[in-house]
Write an enzyme that holds these catalytic residues in place. Structure first.
Site, short mmCIF file in Angstrom:
data_model
loop_
_atom_site.label_atom_id
_atom_site.label_comp_id
_atom_site.label_asym_id
_atom_site.label_seq_id
_atom_site.Cartn_x
_atom_site.Cartn_y
_atom_site.Cartn_z
N GLN A 174 4.62 39.21 -3.02
CA GLN A 174 3.80 38.11 -2.51
C GLN A 174 2.68 38.64 -1.63
O GLN A 174 2.92 39.44 -0.72
CB GLN A 174 4.69 37.15 -1.71
CG GLN A 174 3.92 36.00 -1.04
CD GLN A 174 3.59 36.33 0.42
OE1 GLN A 174 4.36 37.00 1.10
NE2 GLN A 174 2.45 35.86 0.89
N TYR A 228 -0.45 37.87 1.02
CA TYR A 228 -1.31 37.09 1.89
C TYR A 228 -2.65 37.80 1.91
O TYR A 228 -2.70 39.02 2.16
CB TYR A 228 -0.78 37.06 3.34
CG TYR A 228 0.32 36.07 3.60
CD1 TYR A 228 0.20 34.74 3.21
CD2 TYR A 228 1.48 36.46 4.26
CE1 TYR A 228 1.20 33.82 3.48
CE2 TYR A 228 2.49 35.54 4.53
CZ TYR A 228 2.34 34.23 4.14
OH TYR A 228 3.34 33.33 4.40
N THR A 247 -0.12 33.66 -2.12
CA THR A 247 0.11 32.45 -1.30
C THR A 247 -1.23 31.93 -0.78
O THR A 247 -1.97 32.67 -0.12
CB THR A 247 1.06 32.77 -0.13
OG1 THR A 247 2.31 33.19 -0.69
CG2 THR A 247 1.30 31.55 0.75
N HIS A 296 5.08 25.15 1.47
CA HIS A 296 5.53 26.25 2.32
C HIS A 296 6.82 25.87 3.05
O HIS A 296 7.04 26.24 4.21
CB HIS A 296 4.44 26.64 3.32
CG HIS A 296 4.39 28.10 3.65
ND1 HIS A 296 3.48 28.97 3.11
CD2 HIS A 296 5.16 28.86 4.47
CE1 HIS A 296 3.66 30.18 3.59
NE2 HIS A 296 4.69 30.16 4.41
N ARG A 307 6.55 24.19 6.49
CA ARG A 307 6.34 25.00 7.69
C ARG A 307 4.87 25.10 8.10
O ARG A 307 4.56 25.72 9.10
CB ARG A 307 6.88 26.42 7.45
CG ARG A 307 8.39 26.47 7.33
CD ARG A 307 8.85 27.74 6.65
NE ARG A 307 8.52 28.96 7.32
CZ ARG A 307 9.16 29.44 8.38
NH1 ARG A 307 10.16 28.77 8.90
NH2 ARG A 307 8.81 30.58 8.93
C1 LIG Z 1 11.91 31.96 7.34
C2 LIG Z 1 10.86 31.72 6.29
C3 LIG Z 1 9.87 32.66 6.09
C4 LIG Z 1 8.90 32.45 5.09
N1 LIG Z 1 7.96 33.41 4.88
C5 LIG Z 1 7.08 33.27 3.87
C6 LIG Z 1 6.14 34.28 3.56
O1 LIG Z 1 6.11 35.32 4.22
N2 LIG Z 1 5.29 34.09 2.52
C7 LIG Z 1 5.31 32.92 1.77
O2 LIG Z 1 4.52 32.78 0.83
N3 LIG Z 1 6.18 31.95 2.04
C8 LIG Z 1 7.07 32.08 3.05
N4 LIG Z 1 7.98 31.10 3.30
C9 LIG Z 1 8.00 29.90 2.45
C10 LIG Z 1 8.92 30.14 1.26
O3 LIG Z 1 8.43 31.11 0.38
C11 LIG Z 1 9.14 28.85 0.45
O4 LIG Z 1 7.90 28.30 0.09
C12 LIG Z 1 9.95 27.81 1.22
O5 LIG Z 1 10.94 28.43 2.01
C13 LIG Z 1 10.62 26.85 0.25
O6 LIG Z 1 11.36 25.88 0.93
P1 LIG Z 1 12.94 26.00 1.18
O7 LIG Z 1 13.12 26.95 2.31
O8 LIG Z 1 13.30 24.60 1.52
O9 LIG Z 1 13.59 26.50 -0.10
C14 LIG Z 1 8.94 31.28 4.30
C15 LIG Z 1 9.96 30.33 4.50
C16 LIG Z 1 10.91 30.55 5.48
C17 LIG Z 1 12.01 29.52 5.64
#
Ligand SMILES: Cc1cc2nc3c(=O)[nH]c(=O)nc-3n(C[C@H](O)[C@H](O)[C@H](O)COP(=O)(O)O)c2cc1C
Length: 330
Positions: free
Chosen positions: A76, A78, A104, A224, A227
């Site tokens: 992935q 950024y 992303t 995301h 988040r």
């Molecule tokens: C602790 C955490 C760290 C994450 N870090 C990234 C990241 O570094 N890059 C990214 O594209 N998405 C990141 N995400 C988003 C996840 O790839 C994903 O889109 C999301 O967790 C999906 O939802 P779910 O946790 O309900 O399955 C992160 C999510 C969490 C919970």
């Protein structure tokens, strides 16, 4: 009524065989859940026959993971202001034989995460009194993280000249998210990366159509994991209309809130080719390392299989709107 005695949960995702319509989502600082967490999660995914995505902001580097697993994984990206760094990450992912680049596009600025601010979530964890007490109560976690091969952002090590400390790296990252990210950048990445491209973070039909024109192999309908923007639409509420608009041009993957095999079935019924799971596997990683991730995947597999049996579908390609109750309002 038809009750299939054998079900097949396998499929392909961007042309790769997968034993389930599921892949592990990119997760930053997974190596703080459990020492060497990214390597362990990747091994669990590969043993289960599903793709694993290593994040840019991982603790283990691309090379750490590539050297510790047998099969290719996804990487992935950024896109940072420092385009030279983005290019070097793409070159490293190419050299490590990553089989897809997951770009992303929904983090051009970091969302305001109030719980992270309150808890002092940073790399390394900020040493507030409360955190120290918390750590003292979890010696196993402290031991595993301290004996992991790295404690900092592995992919950035050596990149920020003269500033090797984790604090300096975290600050560098904070200033590097690129607010100007646009479709021309996506095309630049498309041209720079020789393999399959997955665009993650699509939440509306127009963006999905635009993404389809880039030649990407797939998009991930995602907010995301909720988040980034409080109040953003849920990814599941947009899935069906996006899948309808572009599902014939590229693969529509989905994430956000997948916690069970039934959730996977619902997403497929709404038009997804496969799902990414984030928290569902991170909780397993934090609780039990590689075995915890394996258990999380196995729970989802079992639930999907039982759901298929009870809705009368023999394979995942037969899953469609008929498995949803009338009035499921998407
Ligand atoms: C602790 C955490 C760290 C994450 N870090 C990234 C990241 O570094 N890059 C990214 O594209 N998405 C990141 N995400 C988003 C996840 O790839 C994903 O889109 C999301 O967790 C999906 O939802 P779910 O946790 O309900 O399955 C992160 C999510 C969490 C919970």
């Amino acid at each position: 009524m038809f009750w299939p005695s054998h079900r097949d949960t396998s499929t392909t995702i961007i042309g790769e065989r997968a034993s389930l319509p599921v892949a592990l989502a990119p997760i930053g600082i997974g190596g703080l859940q459990w020492g060497n967490g990214e390597i362990l999660a990747c091994r669990a995914a590969h043993a289960a026959g599903i793709p694993y995505t290593l994040g840019t902001l991982s603790i283990c580097s691309i090379e750490d993971v590539a050297g510790a697993v047998e099969k290719p994984f996804w990487f992935q990206l950024y896109v940072m202001k420092d385009r030279g760094f983005a290019r070097s990450l793409i070159e490293r992912a190419t050299a490590a034989r990553c089989s897809a680049l997951v770009l992303t596009v929904d983090l051009q600025v970091l969302g305001q995460r109030h719980a992270d601010i309150k808890n002092g979530l940073s790399v390394p964890p900020s040493l507030k009194i409360r955190n120290l007490i918390n750590m003292a109560a979890k010696p196993g976690w402290v031991y595993r993280v301290l004996t992991g091969r790295r404690w900092t952002f592995g992919n950035l090590a050596g990149h920020v000249k003269g500033e090797a400390g984790v604090k300096a790296l975290a600050e560098w990252i904070g200033h590097q998210f690129d607010e100007t990210l646009n479709w021309k950048d996506v095309e630049w990445i498309r041209d720079t990366w020789p393999g399959k491209l997955i665009i993650k973070g699509i939440l509306d039909v127009e963006d999905a159509k635009r993404a389809a024109k880039t030649g990407a192999a797939a998009i991930v309908v995602s907010n995301h994991g909720g988040r980034q923007l409080d109040g953003a639409v849920s990814s599941v509420s947009m899935l069906a209309r996006i899948a309808e608009a572009v599902g014939s041009v590229l693969e529509v993957l989905f994430d956000g809130g997948i916690r069970s095999g039934q959730d996977v079935m619902r997403a497929l019924a709404l038009g997804a080719k496969g799902c990414l799971i984030g928290r569902a596997y991170v909780y397993g990683l934090g609780a039990g390392g590689q075995a915890g991730v394996a258990t999380a995947i196995e729970i989802i597999r079992k639930e999907l299989d039982v759901s298929m049996a009870l809705t009368g579908v023999r394979n995942v390609h037969e899953i469609d709107r008929r498995v949803l109750a009338d009035g499921f309002g998407f």
